[in-house]
Design a protein around this motif. Structure first.
Motif, mmCIF file in Angstrom:
data_model
loop_
_atom_site.group_PDB
_atom_site.id
_atom_site.type_symbol
_atom_site.label_atom_id
_atom_site.label_comp_id
_atom_site.label_asym_id
_atom_site.label_seq_id
_atom_site.Cartn_x
_atom_site.Cartn_y
_atom_site.Cartn_z
ATOM 1 N N GLN A 136 8.263 4.616 -0.442
ATOM 2 C CA GLN A 136 8.943 5.370 -1.492
ATOM 3 C C GLN A 136 9.357 4.460 -2.642
ATOM 4 O O GLN A 136 10.542 4.312 -2.955
ATOM 5 N N PHE A 137 8.374 3.825 -3.281
ATOM 6 C CA PHE A 137 8.645 3.041 -4.478
ATOM 7 C C PHE A 137 8.579 3.971 -5.691
ATOM 8 O O PHE A 137 7.924 5.011 -5.658
ATOM 9 N N GLU A 138 9.223 3.539 -6.788
ATOM 10 C CA GLU A 138 9.267 4.392 -7.972
ATOM 11 C C GLU A 138 7.897 4.567 -8.624
ATOM 12 O O GLU A 138 7.548 5.644 -9.095
ATOM 13 N N ASP A 139 7.100 3.516 -8.640
ATOM 14 C CA ASP A 139 5.820 3.492 -9.341
ATOM 15 C C ASP A 139 4.692 3.695 -8.331
ATOM 16 O O ASP A 139 4.570 2.928 -7.366
ATOM 17 N N ILE A 140 3.844 4.712 -8.541
ATOM 18 C CA ILE A 140 2.778 4.998 -7.584
ATOM 19 C C ILE A 140 1.761 3.864 -7.534
ATOM 20 O O ILE A 140 1.129 3.626 -6.495
ATOM 21 N N VAL A 143 2.991 1.501 -5.058
ATOM 22 C CA VAL A 143 2.715 2.040 -3.724
ATOM 23 C C VAL A 143 1.284 1.706 -3.316
ATOM 24 O O VAL A 143 1.021 1.218 -2.204
ATOM 25 N N LEU A 144 0.332 1.964 -4.218
ATOM 26 C CA LEU A 144 -1.069 1.690 -3.920
ATOM 27 C C LEU A 144 -1.305 0.204 -3.661
ATOM 28 O O LEU A 144 -2.064 -0.169 -2.759
ATOM 29 N N SER A 145 -0.656 -0.650 -4.455
ATOM 30 C CA SER A 145 -0.831 -2.091 -4.268
ATOM 31 C C SER A 145 -0.263 -2.544 -2.930
ATOM 32 O O SER A 145 -0.873 -3.361 -2.225
ATOM 33 N N ALA A 146 0.912 -2.044 -2.572
ATOM 34 C CA ALA A 146 1.535 -2.440 -1.309
ATOM 35 C C ALA A 146 0.694 -1.984 -0.121
ATOM 36 O O ALA A 146 0.410 -2.760 0.798
ATOM 37 N N VAL A 147 0.303 -0.724 -0.139
ATOM 38 C CA VAL A 147 -0.507 -0.200 0.963
ATOM 39 C C VAL A 147 -1.855 -0.912 1.006
ATOM 40 O O VAL A 147 -2.364 -1.257 2.083
ATOM 41 N N GLY A 148 -2.448 -1.158 -0.159
ATOM 42 C CA GLY A 148 -3.731 -1.847 -0.200
ATOM 43 C C GLY A 148 -3.655 -3.247 0.382
ATOM 44 O O GLY A 148 -4.570 -3.690 1.089
#
Length: 258
Positions: A136-140, A143-148
């Motif tokens: 649940q980060f503010e910037d999607i 989110v994509l970078s973290a999950v990636g």
């Protein structure tokens, strides 16, 4: 309809037959073959034989082997339980990472079919949705970078584990036996003094359990995400520090969330 995805294509109407068929039966048979002998053992002909059916009957349900592989991957994703919505991003990503590793250990071929492009089956999409939603980060884009980053680590680490298991089966030697066999050569090379860091690895590193190695590597990735996210939040006007269960804002408490 040309190029229609298997997910949009209905199954043929069921007909009375001594050997009933369905996509579920076909996929289950294909997974059994792959679990026993790898993806090379999966073909429409071999799947049909396992179901006591003629190969041509399968084409009403599946048109290509690639479609069959997609269905197999989607079935494995169904086995991976999503993280609870209430957990923090770190716990959630750790849960996902272990879910993929456990699934790949049950189905070694699974790691061979994973790629950066998301699979489009319903269970695959549900897995991606649950994984992204746990961060649940503010910037999607964050989110994509973290999950990636986590997925890149997981795919690489699990692929390495599976490759080692396959090497043990093909050579008949465990990693420890292989190291002993190559020991005299390595000692001669290290004695030249050209590889001091490799010497430390050989003589000082401990023999750790693969699960421990996986967890420690995962911690490095998660710690990096926590530190980067905290730095980013500091530069957002109006951003409040202190964090939350879903998005910790300081690196110090993040490693404690396991």
């Amino acid at each position: 309809m040309p190029n229609e995805l298997v997910w949009d294509r209905p199954e043929p109407p069921s007909k009375p037959s001594p050997t009933p068929l369905s996509r579920d039966l076909i996929v289950s048979a294909a997974i059994r073959l792959a679990d026993e002998g790898g993806l090379d053992e999966v073909s429409l002909r071999k799947v049909a034989a396992a179901l006591n059916a003629g190969p041509m009957r399968l084409y009403g349900y599946i048109e290509t082997k690639d479609e069959l592989f997609d269905l197999m991957v989607d079935e494995v994703y169904r086995e991976i339980t999503p993280p609870r919505p209430s957990v923090g991003w770190r716990t959630g990503l750790r849960h996902v990472a272990h879910g993929i590793r456990d699934a790949a250990k049950r189905h070694e071929w699974f790691i061979d079919l994973l790629s950066p492009r998301p699979h489009q089956g319903p269970h695959s999409l549900a897995h991606v949705e649950a994984t992204l939603a746990t961060v649940q980060f503010e910037d999607i884009d964050q989110v994509l970078s973290a999950v990636g980053a986590v997925m890149a680590y997981v795919y690489g680490a699990v692929r390495g584990e599976i490759t080692e298991l396959r090497a043990e089966r093909s050579t008949g030697m465990t990693e420890e036996q292989w190291q002993r066999a190559s020991g005299p050569y390595m000692e001669r090379m290290l004695a030249t003094g050209k590889f001091p860091t490799l010497a430390r690895v050989m003589y000082e590193s401990s023999d750790r359990d693969p699960a421990q190695v996986f967890d420690e590597g995962l911690d490095y990735v998660l710690d990096g995400i926590a530190a980067r996210h905290d730095t980013t939040r500091k530069h957002i006007p109006g951003s409040k520090r202190g964090g939350s269960a879903s998005a910790p804002s300081a690196p110090s408490p993040a490693p404690a969330e396991r």
